[in-house]
Design a protein around this motif. Structure first.
Motif, PDB file in Angstrom:
ATOM      1  N   ALA A 119       0.803  -1.227   0.000  1.00 64.87           N
ATOM      2  CA  ALA A 119       0.000   0.000   0.000  1.00 64.87           C
ATOM      3  C   ALA A 119       0.831   1.270   0.000  1.00 64.87           C
ATOM      4  CB  ALA A 119      -0.937  -0.010   1.212  1.00 64.87           C
ATOM      5  N   THR A 120       2.098   1.180   0.382  1.00 65.74           N
ATOM      6  CA  THR A 120       2.911   2.393   0.504  1.00 65.74           C
ATOM      7  C   THR A 120       3.519   2.847  -0.819  1.00 65.74           C
ATOM      8  OG1 THR A 120       4.842   1.058   1.059  1.00 65.74           O
ATOM      9  CG2 THR A 120       3.525   1.921   2.898  1.00 65.74           C
ATOM     10  N   ASN A 121       3.397   2.041  -1.868  1.00 67.61           N
ATOM     11  CA  ASN A 121       4.052   2.410  -3.116  1.00 67.61           C
ATOM     12  C   ASN A 121       3.162   2.151  -4.341  1.00 67.61           C
ATOM     13  OD1 ASN A 121       6.124   3.372  -4.702  1.00 67.61           O
ATOM     14  ND2 ASN A 121       7.139   1.387  -4.852  1.00 67.61           N
ATOM     15  N   PRO A 122       2.002   2.812  -4.423  1.00 74.73           N
ATOM     16  CA  PRO A 122       1.168   2.603  -5.611  1.00 74.73           C
ATOM     17  C   PRO A 122       1.776   3.303  -6.822  1.00 74.73           C
ATOM     18  CG  PRO A 122       0.224   4.312  -4.247  1.00 74.73           C
ATOM     19  CD  PRO A 122       1.398   3.758  -3.481  1.00 74.73           C
ATOM     20  N   ARG A 123       1.415   2.819  -7.994  1.00 73.29           N
ATOM     21  CA  ARG A 123       1.799   3.479  -9.245  1.00 73.29           C
ATOM     22  C   ARG A 123       0.540   4.106  -9.824  1.00 73.29           C
ATOM     23  NH1 ARG A 123       6.346   5.123  -9.072  1.00 73.29           N
ATOM     24  NH2 ARG A 123       6.142   5.586 -11.270  1.00 73.29           N
ATOM     25  N   VAL A 124       0.609   5.399 -10.060  1.00 74.36           N
ATOM     26  CA  VAL A 124      -0.540   6.146 -10.561  1.00 74.36           C
ATOM     27  C   VAL A 124      -0.257   6.584 -11.989  1.00 74.36           C
ATOM     28  CG1 VAL A 124      -2.006   8.171 -10.223  1.00 74.36           C
ATOM     29  CG2 VAL A 124      -1.091   6.951  -8.245  1.00 74.36           C
ATOM     30  N   THR A 125      -1.170   6.261 -12.887  1.00 71.89           N
ATOM     31  CA  THR A 125      -1.069   6.719 -14.271  1.00 71.89           C
ATOM     32  C   THR A 125      -2.307   7.551 -14.569  1.00 71.89           C
ATOM     33  OG1 THR A 125       0.074   4.666 -14.834  1.00 71.89           O
ATOM     34  CG2 THR A 125      -0.722   6.002 -16.662  1.00 71.89           C
ATOM     35  N   ARG A 126      -2.064   8.783 -15.004  1.00 70.56           N
ATOM     36  CA  ARG A 126      -3.161   9.688 -15.368  1.00 70.56           C
ATOM     37  C   ARG A 126      -3.199   9.823 -16.884  1.00 70.56           C
ATOM     38  NH1 ARG A 126      -1.195  11.772 -10.512  1.00 70.56           N
ATOM     39  NH2 ARG A 126      -2.817  12.063  -8.957  1.00 70.56           N
ATOM     40  N   PHE A 127      -4.416   9.918 -17.429  1.00 74.22           N
ATOM     41  CA  PHE A 127      -4.598  10.036 -18.866  1.00 74.22           C
ATOM     42  C   PHE A 127      -5.358  11.323 -19.169  1.00 74.22           C
ATOM     43  CE2 PHE A 127      -4.664   5.550 -17.652  1.00 74.22           C
ATOM     44  CZ  PHE A 127      -3.631   5.044 -18.419  1.00 74.22           C
ATOM     45  N   LYS A 128      -4.925  12.043 -20.203  1.00 75.52           N
ATOM     46  CA  LYS A 128      -5.661  13.225 -20.651  1.00 75.52           C
ATOM     47  C   LYS A 128      -6.855  12.738 -21.447  1.00 75.52           C
ATOM     48  CE  LYS A 128      -1.720  16.285 -20.824  1.00 75.52           C
ATOM     49  NZ  LYS A 128      -0.903  17.194 -21.629  1.00 75.52           N
ATOM     50  N   ILE A 129      -8.034  13.263 -21.097  1.00 77.15           N
ATOM     51  CA  ILE A 129      -9.254  12.840 -21.790  1.00 77.15           C
ATOM     52  C   ILE A 129     -10.075  14.067 -22.157  1.00 77.15           C
ATOM     53  CG2 ILE A 129      -9.328  10.641 -20.523  1.00 77.15           C
ATOM     54  CD1 ILE A 129     -11.789  11.847 -18.978  1.00 77.15           C
ATOM     55  N   ASN A 130     -11.061  13.846 -23.003  1.00 77.60           N
ATOM     56  CA  ASN A 130     -12.048  14.864 -23.313  1.00 77.60           C
ATOM     57  C   ASN A 130     -13.173  14.699 -22.294  1.00 77.60           C
ATOM     58  OD1 ASN A 130     -14.163  16.414 -24.286  1.00 77.60           O
ATOM     59  ND2 ASN A 130     -13.758  15.911 -26.426  1.00 77.60           N
ATOM     60  N   TRP A 131     -13.316  15.650 -21.411  1.00 80.52           N
ATOM     61  CA  TRP A 131     -14.297  15.558 -20.329  1.00 80.52           C
ATOM     62  C   TRP A 131     -15.713  15.870 -20.796  1.00 80.52           C
ATOM     63  CZ3 TRP A 131     -13.135  13.625 -15.609  1.00 80.52           C
ATOM     64  CH2 TRP A 131     -11.776  13.467 -15.313  1.00 80.52           C
TER      65      TRP A 131
END
Length: 195
Positions: A141-153
């Motif tokens: 739990a102390t080291n998650p990998r977060v990936t964010r994506f640019k989207i059309n909202w």
């Protein structure tokens, strides 16, 4: 600019027996009112060799979401062990928390999960066929990998088979991976925790 950010995720009920549900306390921040639902999914990766072993453990719709900070607990049952290859039953795998808006994936939070026998003797001499009733899962739990994506909202992502930038999950090449911040420390003292 993203209209929604996951500002925090707390892994609950960890470590736990293999068949215990996954539980995540998710905090979202919206910078403006969203008239449509946010879809959140928990996906268990059954094998690194093929996506065919991935299991969607649960999916929930949250919304419409007003501007502000919101928190909810997302719980999903354990994966079906009959859909996990025996060679991948023990050891390290991944669980994903995926959020989408209008069928566009905008964030993916991934955690390593270590599945091992609680009993030292079973760890040293495991049975030929995995005995999931005696397996404990421990989420890093102390080291998650977060990936964010640019989207059309504003609109749904059109599914274009010929496009290299988009897939059915709405992922784009303009993705950004970074570690999650604001996570509380968790005791991960396990002998076989090697990543």
């Amino acid at each position: 600019m993203a209209k929604v950010q996951i500002s925090n995720v707390v892994v609950l009920n960890n470590p736990a027996p293999f068949f215990a549900p996954f539980q995540f306390e998710v905090t979202l921040e919206c910078i403006e009112d969203l008239p449509h639902d946010i879809e959140c999914k928990i996906v268990y990766v059954g094998s690194a060799e093929s996506e065919t072993y991935d299991q969607v453990l649960d999916s929930v719709l949250v919304g419409p979401v007003p501007r502000g900070k919101h928190m909810f607990v997302f719980q999903a049952n354990a994966p079906d062990p009959s859909k996990i290859p025996e060679s991948d039953a023990l050891g390290v795998t991944i669980v994903l928390l995926i959020c989408s808006y209008l069928d566009n994936e905008f964030v993916r939070v991934g955690y390593y999960v270590n599945n091992e026998y609680e009993d030292q003797e079973l760890r040293e001499n495991p049975p030929e066929k995995p005995c999931f009733e005696k397996v404990q899962k421990n989420i890093l739990a102390t080291n998650p990998r977060v990936t964010r994506f640019k989207i059309n909202w504003e609109q749904k992502n059109p599914v274009d088979e010929s496009s290299e930038c988009a897939s059915s999950s709405g992922m784009h090449q303009e993705e950004q991976e970074e570690p999650m911040v604001q996570l509380p420390p968790v005791d991960m003292s396990m002998d076989a925790m090697a990543f």
